[in-house]
Write an enzyme that holds these catalytic residues in place. Structure first.
Site, PDB file in Angstrom:
ATOM      1  N   GLU A 182       0.832  -1.202   0.000  1.00 56.38           N
ATOM      2  CA  GLU A 182       0.000   0.000   0.000  1.00 56.38           C
ATOM      3  C   GLU A 182       0.872   1.259   0.000  1.00 56.38           C
ATOM      4  OE1 GLU A 182      -3.869  -1.720   2.389  1.00 56.38           O
ATOM      5  OE2 GLU A 182      -2.168  -0.957   3.527  1.00 56.38           O
ATOM      6  N   ARG A 198       4.092   1.158   2.368  1.00 55.00           N
ATOM      7  CA  ARG A 198       4.013   0.270   3.523  1.00 55.00           C
ATOM      8  C   ARG A 198       5.126  -0.775   3.393  1.00 55.00           C
ATOM      9  NH1 ARG A 198      -1.571  -2.682   5.481  1.00 55.00           N
ATOM     10  NH2 ARG A 198      -0.681  -4.418   6.661  1.00 55.00           N
ATOM     11  N   ARG A 239      -0.771  -0.328  16.043  1.00 60.23           N
ATOM     12  CA  ARG A 239      -1.430   0.764  15.344  1.00 60.23           C
ATOM     13  C   ARG A 239      -1.990   1.739  16.390  1.00 60.23           C
ATOM     14  NH1 ARG A 239      -4.410  -2.242  10.157  1.00 60.23           N
ATOM     15  NH2 ARG A 239      -2.433  -2.777   9.106  1.00 60.23           N
TER      16      ARG A 239
END
Length: 376
Positions: A230, A246, A310
């Site tokens: 990504e 990414r 995250r």
């Protein structure tokens, strides 16, 4: 007459701690509103935010509406909300693409500034096909590439048209557009960042697709690899393109970078930006301004900045075309994941991102702020 002098530290202390100072600081803080809230309007979860600003200044916020679960597989629709006041208020959500029980996702829009047309690139697969099956070629179908357009500022959208034959090689299995947003180069080319996996390989790769005829047709550009997927792209001041990707190299918890000198047809060797820590997650990468447009060369970047989870959505700014990132502020200290940046005509910055209290996938929130907050 006897005169009295206050020490300079007391004078400064007054201004720092005075009600006036607190009020001024509060005005600078980002205004944050939940645009999509999971478990509302018939969807279990909303994920994969994407935001753009049209020629008319309207704000279009896209995402995936996942009907029955948080899973990347299953009944997933393409959802949109519009704003005509700079992202302060939004219309009710509308469905751009619903293909029954199948997966319609990975929004990656781009505005053709010369025509005003908004192109929305997406991917599709059967809802019963899981990513691991598509990679192994044991699925009933595969990932396909589609495009829809709006010529009325995002009010209505054309029926999606498949463009897989010109944008995906036969031996590619997994495929994703964006997610995030595409860009238009100074010469008019429309560029969409994408990723893919080659059959019989366990490595992801990034690539771009492009249009040189105002979105009428789309072609396959160059690939950057290995261990990346990504991504987003910007055009640098010197005309090169830079992919920010990414990174799947488990030994290097930082973003991956590649550049192109031929408008995205070939890419340099992948390197890593040690300043941009990431927990293996999507991120956003956007041009804010250039010297040639009367400002400075500014690039923006947003992602969760914890190395192993995250969490902590942060917006950063570079003043030297991505060589360093000295400016950064935290939007949300808790769980956070995917994001997408955009810039309003008045210079305000928008960051549409996934956030929550226990998990990053409870809401998709829009933060609206200015350079004065980011640079403070």
């Amino acid at each position: 007459m006897k005169r009295f002098f206050l020490p300079i530290c007391l004078i400064l202390s007054y201004f720092v701690h005075s009600p006036w100072s607190a009020k001024a600081e509060a005005k600078l803080l980002p205004k944050q509103n939940n645009i999509f809230v999971s478990a509302t309007n018939g969807y279990h979860t909303y994920r994969i935010p994407s935001i753009i600003v049209t020629n008319k200044g309207s704000v279009l916020a896209f995402c995936e509406g996942r009907k029955n679960s948080r899973s990347d597989t299953g009944d997933i629709d393409m959802i949109l909300r519009r704003s005509t006041d700079g992202g302060q208020t939004f219309s009710k959500q509308q469905i751009v693409w619903d293909d029954g029980p199948n997966t319609c996702g990975n929004p990656c829009p781009v505005v053709d500034c010369s025509t005003g047309t908004i192109w929305l690139l997406m991917t599709h697969n059967l809802g019963r096909d899981h990513e691991r099956q598509i990679k192994a070629r044991t699925s009933k179908g595969t990932r396909t590439v589609w495009v829809s357009k709006s010529t009325d500022d995002g009010h209505t959208w054309s029926k999606p048209v498949e463009i897989t034959s010109t944008t995906k090689k036969p031996n590619w299995t997994w495929y994703a557009t964006g997610p995030g947003a595409g860009i238009q180069l100074r010469d008019g080319r429309l560029v969409i960042p994408c990723d893919h996996m080659v059959a019989d390989s366990d490595q992801y790769n990034s690539h771009i697709i492009y249009s040189d005829d105002y979105g009428k047709t789309w072609q396959l550009g160059g690939t950057a690899s290995p261990k990346v997927n990504e991504c987003e792209v910007v055009e640098l001041a010197d005309g090169r393109l830079m992919l920010n990707m990414r990174n799947y190299d488990r030994e290097v918890h930082t973003r991956a970078i590649a550049t192109s000198r031929d408008r995205g047809m070939t890419w340099s060797k992948v390197t890593h930006d040690k300043a941009l820590i990431e927990p293996i997650c999507q991120a956003s990468f956007r041009r804010y301004s250039t010297i040639s447009s009367g400002g400075k060369n500014r690039l923006l970047f947003s992602n969760p900045t914890e190395a192993n989870q995250r969490k902590e959505m942060t917006v950063r700014m570079s003043l030297d075309e991505g060589k360093s990132w000295p400016v950064g502020r935290v939007l949300h200290a808790g769980p956070a994941a995917y994001s997408c940046l955009a810039v309003l005509p008045d210079g305000k910055i928008l960051c549409l991102y996934e956030r929550g209290l226990k998990t990053p996938y409870e809401t998709i929130t829009l933060a609206r702020f200015g350079l004065d907050w980011l640079e403070k």
